[in-house]
Write a protein that holds these residues in place. Structure first.
Motif, PDB file in Angstrom:
ATOM      1  N   ASN A  30     -25.941   8.336   6.370  1.00  0.00           N
ATOM      2  CA  ASN A  30     -24.917   7.292   6.444  1.00  0.00           C
ATOM      3  C   ASN A  30     -23.499   7.845   6.477  1.00  0.00           C
ATOM      4  O   ASN A  30     -22.541   7.091   6.382  1.00  0.00           O
ATOM      5  CB  ASN A  30     -25.056   6.342   5.251  1.00  0.00           C
ATOM      6  N   GLY A  31     -23.348   9.156   6.613  1.00  0.00           N
ATOM      7  CA  GLY A  31     -22.022   9.760   6.600  1.00  0.00           C
ATOM      8  C   GLY A  31     -22.048  11.025   5.766  1.00  0.00           C
ATOM      9  O   GLY A  31     -23.042  11.744   5.739  1.00  0.00           O
ATOM     10  N   SER A  32     -20.970  11.285   5.034  1.00  0.00           N
ATOM     11  CA  SER A  32     -20.904  12.495   4.222  1.00  0.00           C
ATOM     12  C   SER A  32     -20.234  12.209   2.890  1.00  0.00           C
ATOM     13  O   SER A  32     -19.463  11.261   2.757  1.00  0.00           O
ATOM     14  CB  SER A  32     -20.137  13.599   4.955  1.00  0.00           C
ATOM     15  N   PHE A  33     -20.561  13.058   1.913  1.00  0.00           N
ATOM     16  CA  PHE A  33     -19.924  13.020   0.599  1.00  0.00           C
ATOM     17  C   PHE A  33     -19.339  14.392   0.312  1.00  0.00           C
ATOM     18  O   PHE A  33     -19.986  15.415   0.533  1.00  0.00           O
ATOM     19  CB  PHE A  33     -20.929  12.656  -0.498  1.00  0.00           C
ATOM     20  N   ASN A  34     -18.127  14.401  -0.204  1.00  0.00           N
ATOM     21  CA  ASN A  34     -17.488  15.646  -0.614  1.00  0.00           C
ATOM     22  C   ASN A  34     -17.069  15.499  -2.068  1.00  0.00           C
ATOM     23  O   ASN A  34     -16.325  14.583  -2.414  1.00  0.00           O
ATOM     24  CB  ASN A  34     -16.273  15.945   0.260  1.00  0.00           C
ATOM     25  N   THR A  35     -17.558  16.392  -2.915  1.00  0.00           N
ATOM     26  CA  THR A  35     -17.270  16.327  -4.342  1.00  0.00           C
ATOM     27  C   THR A  35     -16.487  17.550  -4.775  1.00  0.00           C
ATOM     28  O   THR A  35     -16.933  18.683  -4.584  1.00  0.00           O
ATOM     29  CB  THR A  35     -18.566  16.253  -5.166  1.00  0.00           C
ATOM     30  N   THR A  36     -15.312  17.336  -5.347  1.00  0.00           N
ATOM     31  CA  THR A  36     -14.538  18.395  -5.982  1.00  0.00           C
ATOM     32  C   THR A  36     -14.684  18.204  -7.477  1.00  0.00           C
ATOM     33  O   THR A  36     -14.353  17.133  -7.994  1.00  0.00           O
ATOM     34  CB  THR A  36     -13.066  18.335  -5.561  1.00  0.00           C
ATOM     35  N   GLN A  37     -15.191  19.215  -8.174  1.00  0.00           N
ATOM     36  CA  GLN A  37     -15.557  19.013  -9.567  1.00  0.00           C
ATOM     37  C   GLN A  37     -15.044  20.128 -10.459  1.00  0.00           C
ATOM     38  O   GLN A  37     -15.001  21.286 -10.066  1.00  0.00           O
ATOM     39  CB  GLN A  37     -17.077  18.933  -9.698  1.00  0.00           C
ATOM     40  N   ALA A  38     -14.670  19.743 -11.679  1.00  0.00           N
ATOM     41  CA  ALA A  38     -14.316  20.685 -12.733  1.00  0.00           C
ATOM     42  C   ALA A  38     -15.318  20.531 -13.861  1.00  0.00           C
ATOM     43  O   ALA A  38     -15.732  19.417 -14.193  1.00  0.00           O
ATOM     44  CB  ALA A  38     -12.905  20.435 -13.241  1.00  0.00           C
ATOM     45  N   ARG A  39     -15.708  21.653 -14.450  1.00  0.00           N
ATOM     46  CA  ARG A  39     -16.700  21.634 -15.522  1.00  0.00           C
ATOM     47  C   ARG A  39     -16.263  22.591 -16.622  1.00  0.00           C
ATOM     48  O   ARG A  39     -15.772  23.679 -16.344  1.00  0.00           O
ATOM     49  CB  ARG A  39     -18.071  22.050 -14.998  1.00  0.00           C
ATOM     50  N   ALA A  40     -16.454  22.192 -17.861  1.00  0.00           N
ATOM     51  CA  ALA A  40     -16.188  23.056 -19.012  1.00  0.00           C
ATOM     52  C   ALA A  40     -17.472  23.242 -19.800  1.00  0.00           C
ATOM     53  O   ALA A  40     -18.181  22.275 -20.083  1.00  0.00           O
ATOM     54  CB  ALA A  40     -15.114  22.456 -19.907  1.00  0.00           C
ATOM     55  N   LEU A  41     -17.794  24.494 -20.148  1.00  0.00           N
ATOM     56  CA  LEU A  41     -18.933  24.825 -21.003  1.00  0.00           C
ATOM     57  C   LEU A  41     -18.382  25.460 -22.276  1.00  0.00           C
ATOM     58  O   LEU A  41     -17.705  26.490 -22.218  1.00  0.00           O
ATOM     59  CB  LEU A  41     -19.885  25.784 -20.295  1.00  0.00           C
ATOM     60  N   ILE A  42     -18.678  24.871 -23.408  1.00  0.00           N
ATOM     61  CA  ILE A  42     -18.077  25.284 -24.668  1.00  0.00           C
ATOM     62  C   ILE A  42     -19.153  25.563 -25.710  1.00  0.00           C
ATOM     63  O   ILE A  42     -19.817  24.641 -26.187  1.00  0.00           O
ATOM     64  CB  ILE A  42     -17.126  24.195 -25.225  1.00  0.00           C
ATOM     65  N   PRO A  43     -19.397  26.846 -26.068  1.00  0.00           N
ATOM     66  CA  PRO A  43     -20.338  27.144 -27.153  1.00  0.00           C
ATOM     67  C   PRO A  43     -19.734  26.764 -28.496  1.00  0.00           C
ATOM     68  O   PRO A  43     -18.523  26.885 -28.700  1.00  0.00           O
ATOM     69  CB  PRO A  43     -20.541  28.655 -27.042  1.00  0.00           C
ATOM     70  N   ILE A  44     -20.562  26.292 -29.410  1.00  0.00           N
ATOM     71  CA  ILE A  44     -20.065  25.863 -30.721  1.00  0.00           C
ATOM     72  C   ILE A  44     -20.960  26.428 -31.815  1.00  0.00           C
ATOM     73  O   ILE A  44     -22.095  26.831 -31.575  1.00  0.00           O
ATOM     74  CB  ILE A  44     -20.006  24.325 -30.842  1.00  0.00           C
TER      75      ILE A  44
END
Length: 249
Positions: free
Chosen positions: A54-68
């Motif tokens: 049906n078209g296209s999707f473009n995802t720009t993403q930020a992710r944080a991984l934090i050990p505790i």
């Protein structure tokens, strides 16, 4: 498509302590490689393009991984910005946001297991950018190094179930069995992954596979690129390409 449903909040912990403890634990447990970093504070920025019928999707993403705590626990936060491009409309906005928590109950020599739970919120600013549902995703991981830690195999099982949200949107009930194999050489790695997804709502398979190349460009910065392809009778996209940048801090 699952990456369209995620959140990111940046939490700062002691950098010196994290690096010292993270390095010690990294020698003992498989869950420290790109995409599975449980013991190092990590920021990940990536862009993913998906071609659909049906078209296209473009995802720009930020992710944080934090050990505790003792670093047996890990928090994950993701924030996606999604662009939908079809024959009828082109628009951009915030997708579904979510968070996750992981726990490693066992690690010995070059193997270990981990548990994870994620929740995605029905927070997309447009129906085209999200599922319209609140979704919970429990998962189980097993990882093992081989051949003097030149190879790493991680297998996982995740179940995705919606529990709230718009009654006009389709319920989510998906089981995912995934295996990825990494090969490390010098400052580089290559990987191959296959994920089998069964969507019980559709009674069909939405599988995908990717190959990946990554490289450490500084002691604390890594880059990677991977193309992917979907297969199965009810696949959610045709092909995709993703490129990312990881910062360890």
């Amino acid at each position: 498509m699952e990456k369209i449903y995620l959140l990111c909040i940046f939490i700062f912990l002691g950098i010196t302590t994290s690096k010292a403890q993270g390095t010690e634990v990294e020698e003992k447990i498989p869950f420290t490689e790109p995409r599975f970093r449980y013991y190092l504070q990590t920021l990940l920025f990536y862009n993913e393009y998906l071609d659909t019928k049906n078209g296209s999707f473009n995802t720009t993403q930020a992710r944080a991984l934090i050990p505790i705590g003792s670093k047996a626990w890990n928090l994950r936060f993701d924030l996606p910005l999604v662009s939908a491009n079809t024959n009828e409309t082109n628009k951009t906005g915030l997708g579904d946001v979510g968070m996750g928590i992981s726990y490693i109950p066992f690690m010995k020599n070059s193997q270990g297991i981990a548990l994870r739970a994620r929740v995605y919120a029905n927070s997309a600013v447009d129906p085209a950018f999200g599922s319209g549902k609140w979704v919970i995703m429990p998962a189980f991981f097993y990882g093992r190094y081989f051949n003097e830690k030149k190879f790493l195999w991680i297998s996982s099982f995740e179940y995705q179930q919606s529990f709230a949200g718009s009654s006009e949107r389709t319920d989510i009930s998906i089981a995912v069995l995934e295996s990825v194999l990494f090969h490390f050489f010098g400052k580089n790695w290559i990987a191959g992954d296959v994920a089998f997804r069964y969507n019980s709502t559709l009674n069909g398979y939405q599988n995908n596979a990717y190959v990946e190349y990554g490289r450490k460009i500084t002691p604390t910065n890594l880059i990677y690129i991977h193309p992917s392809v979907a297969f199965g009778g009810d696949k959610t996209y045709n092909y995709g390409i993703e490129a990312g940048f990881l910062i360890l801090f």
